[in-house]
Design a protein around this motif. Structure first.
Motif, PDB file in Angstrom:
ATOM      1  N   HIS A 138       0.797  -1.228   0.000  1.00 35.58           N
ATOM      2  CA  HIS A 138       0.000   0.000   0.000  1.00 35.58           C
ATOM      3  C   HIS A 138       0.826   1.273   0.000  1.00 35.58           C
ATOM      4  O   HIS A 138       0.255   2.377  -0.074  1.00 35.58           O
ATOM      5  CB  HIS A 138      -0.856   0.021   1.269  1.00 35.58           C
ATOM      6  N   THR A 139       2.153   1.176   0.091  1.00 33.41           N
ATOM      7  CA  THR A 139       2.934   2.366   0.406  1.00 33.41           C
ATOM      8  C   THR A 139       2.889   3.444  -0.679  1.00 33.41           C
ATOM      9  O   THR A 139       3.175   4.614  -0.400  1.00 33.41           O
ATOM     10  CB  THR A 139       4.403   1.975   0.677  1.00 33.41           C
ATOM     11  N   TRP A 140       2.532   3.069  -1.908  1.00 30.72           N
ATOM     12  CA  TRP A 140       2.443   4.082  -2.967  1.00 30.72           C
ATOM     13  C   TRP A 140       1.200   4.954  -2.818  1.00 30.72           C
ATOM     14  O   TRP A 140       1.183   6.110  -3.286  1.00 30.72           O
ATOM     15  CB  TRP A 140       2.416   3.415  -4.348  1.00 30.72           C
TER      16      TRP A 140
ATOM     17  N   ILE B 104      -5.251  -7.440   8.604  1.00 28.50           N
ATOM     18  CA  ILE B 104      -4.132  -6.627   9.096  1.00 28.50           C
ATOM     19  C   ILE B 104      -4.224  -5.213   8.524  1.00 28.50           C
ATOM     20  O   ILE B 104      -4.027  -4.212   9.231  1.00 28.50           O
ATOM     21  CB  ILE B 104      -2.790  -7.279   8.724  1.00 28.50           C
ATOM     22  N   GLY B 105      -4.544  -5.115   7.222  1.00 28.37           N
ATOM     23  CA  GLY B 105      -4.681  -3.807   6.592  1.00 28.37           C
ATOM     24  C   GLY B 105      -5.808  -2.982   7.186  1.00 28.37           C
ATOM     25  O   GLY B 105      -5.687  -1.754   7.315  1.00 28.37           O
TER      26      GLY B 105
ATOM     27  N   GLY C 105      -4.348   0.279   8.743  1.00 28.33           N
ATOM     28  CA  GLY C 105      -4.743   1.528   8.109  1.00 28.33           C
ATOM     29  C   GLY C 105      -5.466   2.452   9.066  1.00 28.33           C
ATOM     30  O   GLY C 105      -5.255   3.676   9.065  1.00 28.33           O
ATOM     31  N   ALA C 106      -6.310   1.886   9.930  1.00 33.56           N
ATOM     32  CA  ALA C 106      -7.046   2.700  10.899  1.00 33.56           C
ATOM     33  C   ALA C 106      -6.107   3.303  11.941  1.00 33.56           C
ATOM     34  O   ALA C 106      -6.226   4.489  12.297  1.00 33.56           O
ATOM     35  CB  ALA C 106      -8.112   1.843  11.572  1.00 33.56           C
TER      36      ALA C 106
ATOM     37  N   VAL D 249      -7.407  10.509   5.131  1.00 33.69           N
ATOM     38  CA  VAL D 249      -8.405   9.873   4.268  1.00 33.69           C
ATOM     39  C   VAL D 249      -7.761   8.795   3.404  1.00 33.69           C
ATOM     40  O   VAL D 249      -8.356   7.744   3.138  1.00 33.69           O
ATOM     41  CB  VAL D 249      -9.116  10.929   3.397  1.00 33.69           C
ATOM     42  N   ALA D 250      -6.501   9.023   2.988  1.00 31.94           N
ATOM     43  CA  ALA D 250      -5.797   8.023   2.175  1.00 31.94           C
ATOM     44  C   ALA D 250      -5.608   6.725   2.957  1.00 31.94           C
ATOM     45  O   ALA D 250      -5.846   5.627   2.436  1.00 31.94           O
ATOM     46  CB  ALA D 250      -4.448   8.575   1.721  1.00 31.94           C
ATOM     47  N   TYR D 251      -5.178   6.812   4.203  1.00 34.38           N
ATOM     48  CA  TYR D 251      -5.010   5.599   5.004  1.00 34.38           C
ATOM     49  C   TYR D 251      -6.352   4.959   5.351  1.00 34.38           C
ATOM     50  O   TYR D 251      -6.425   3.749   5.547  1.00 34.38           O
ATOM     51  CB  TYR D 251      -4.215   5.909   6.265  1.00 34.38           C
ATOM     52  N   SER D 252      -7.401   5.768   5.418  1.00 29.52           N
ATOM     53  CA  SER D 252      -8.724   5.177   5.637  1.00 29.52           C
ATOM     54  C   SER D 252      -9.118   4.287   4.468  1.00 29.52           C
ATOM     55  O   SER D 252      -9.835   3.298   4.639  1.00 29.52           O
ATOM     56  CB  SER D 252      -9.776   6.274   5.855  1.00 29.52           C
TER      57      SER D 252
END
Length: 531
Positions: free
Chosen positions: A233-235, A288-289, A293-294, A307-310
């Motif tokens: 997800h890092t991009w 896990i994500g 992410g939360a 919002v991106a990590y959400s």
């Protein structure tokens, strides 16, 4: 011709815009209105597809097929079912919203910006319509080019870094998928004497379990990067933060759904035995994500990065529902794709409005906006509640069905995923409180204008659809149910009928789900001596 028109119209509109002279920017207004008009016509066409679509049929409809490269069995082959239909409509809906969001914020190279948006729309629609794997790959890679330039030219300070990272990640997965696509065509040629990239014919191809594993991993990795699934997800945070508002809306609303759509349409049905074997591991990464992410979203000082990590967290629910591979889980996953496109796209839209006004996205720079911008506050509250899955709004239906299907698969995944629901409410409501409540802490905020007429035109449809999807879910569930049921039954039956060797035992940390779960039943039936 309806399906061809749906992707050809935005492409033709882009070509038309290229013919408009605008070297000095004098025709910026004309370019904007032309681009918006084209996008609205495309949206009307996608709605027409929905109106003329037979919701009781599980078959592909409006099929168009013309030989393209006959020597290699490549056809121009389009079709639409209940799963792809709603994603095409979502693409048509969000593109005009994205153009409206850039009406004032994009001031340079307006013609080029509008051209790239329309080309991107054409490629995205083509991905959802393609039933030939070669054609699918052409649209899949074509989509990368306009998004690369949207981020790299109209993004923020580190836009070049984010654009290159986006391109490298997605291209790495795409190349592996291309190898697997060519491998499928070769296997079909070895079995029948002729090449084909026809998806429906490849569904019936008998593939050895070991080969399935490698091909499934190639497809799944490409789609996991696109979702993006933890830890690929890092991009995404970099791309979202650096992209212009329109780019973030389309990226969150449609592009990320290509990964989850690929799992549903290609990876699981083409390689059912490998899917049953790897589903617990993918579900584990999804869970896990959800939590990761939360947790990372909670500590973000930047609203856009939060919002991106959400998105990383919420799309974990979609992947979890797909891994359950039962009707409730997959229906919930498809519904959550739509709900996430509306709610997260709406969040990026309003955060972009605040950023355009204050030229900052730091939460600490705001406060007390409820007193200054009551209408925008109300819109943001509706979208926020939709994002956290409040009953009566769109996010609740998708999460409920996804968790219901996942519970039938393995209740332990649902227990952990439920933590993500709680954390989602924590970080979203905490952000809302700090931005909109309390005293006005910065003098610059005291004179901010409320929603303008153009902004109303973008915000109201998002809020209305979030409510409609929450109150009348059957309106959206009905057309997708036959296609979802057929796909699930196909995967489950193939896991039994096409077995050539026992499926290896699942890892001790993730034993098979209880016997009622769909994939677990199929896996149990494949083991010698179990019924």
């Amino acid at each position: 011709m309806l399906l061809t028109l749906s992707w050809l119209l935005p492409l033709a509109g882009a070509i038309l815009l290229l013919l408009v002279p605008n070297r000095d920017g004098r025709n910026d207004g004309l370019v904007r209105w032309l681009a918006l008009a084209v996008s609205l016509v495309v949206f009307a066409l996608t709605v027409g597809l929905w109106v003329w679509f037979d919701p009781g049929s599980a078959e592909f409809q409006f099929v168009e097929r013309v030989p393209w490269i006959p020597a290699f069995g490549i056809d121009y082959y389009l079709g639409i079912d209940g799963i792809s239909l709603l994603l095409v409509v979502l693409t048509g809906f969000l593109t005009p919203i994205a153009l409206l969001s850039s009406w004032e914020s994009v001031e340079k190279k307006v013609k080029e910006f509008s051209v790239f948006i329309l080309v991107l729309e054409a490629a995205m629609i083509g991905v959802f319509l393609s039933l030939d794997l070669f054609l699918f790959y052409v649209f899949w890679d074509a989509m990368l080019i306009p998004m690369y330039f949207l981020i790299g030219i109209w993004g923020y300070d580190q836009r070049i870094y984010a654009a290159v990272k986006f391109m490298l990640y997605t291209m790495a997965g795409s190349v592996l998928m291309l190898v697997a696509i060519l491998g499928l065509a070769y296997l079909h040629s070895a079995a029948t004497g002729s090449y084909t990239f026809d998806l429906l014919r490849l569904y019936a191809l008998d593939i050895a379990p070991e080969t399935q594993r490698w091909f499934f991993l190639a497809f799944a990795l490409a789609f996991a990067i696109k979702v993006p699934l933890f830890p690929f997800h890092t991009w995404l945070p970099d791309a979202h933060v650096q992209a212009p508002t329109a780019g973030s809306i389309i990226l969150a609303g449609v592009l990320l759904k290509m990964g989850t759509y690929g799992l549903v349409r290609f990876a699981f049905p083409l390689f059912p035995l490998a899917a049953a074997e790897f589903a617990p591991w993918i579900a584990l990464l999804a869970v896990i994500g959800i939590v990761y992410g939360a947790l990372v979203a909670m500590v973000q000082p930047d609203m856009k990065k939060l919002v991106a990590y959400s998105s990383v967290s919420h799309l974990g629910f979609v992947v979890l529902g797909i891994c359950a591979m039962n009707v409730q889980g997959v229906q919930g996953a498809v519904y959550q794709m739509l709900a996430h496109g509306i709610s997260t796209g709406g969040l990026f839209l309003i955060v972009g409005m605040l950023s355009d006004r204050r030229h900052t996205r730091l939460i600490a720079e705001f406060g007390g906006l409820k007193h200054v911008m009551p209408r925008l506050t109300a819109a943001f509250l509706i979208i926020t509640l939709a994002s956290i899955g409040m009953p009566g709004l769109n996010g609740f239906v998708g999460e409920f069905l996804t968790m219901l299907g996942a519970f039938r698969y393995d209740p332990r995944f649902v227990v952990v995923a439920g933590l993500g629901v709680i954390l989602s409410a924590v970080y979203m409501l905490w952000m809302f409180q700090r931005v909109y409540y309390g005293p006005v802490t910065h003098a610059e905020n005291a004179t901010l204008p409320d929603l303008r007429p153009r902004e109303w035109a973008a915000v109201v449809p998002m809020c209305a659809l979030a409510i409609i999807m929450g109150v009348f879910p059957s309106f959206f569930l009905k057309p997708m149910e036959p296609a979802v049921r057929r796909m699930v039954e196909q995967v489950q039956s193939e896991q039994t009928l096409r077995a050539r060797e026992p499926v290896p035992a699942l890892p001790p940390a993730l034993p098979p789900a209880r016997p009622g779960a769909a994939v677990a039943v199929a896996a149990a039936e494949l083991r010698p001596g179990t019924r």
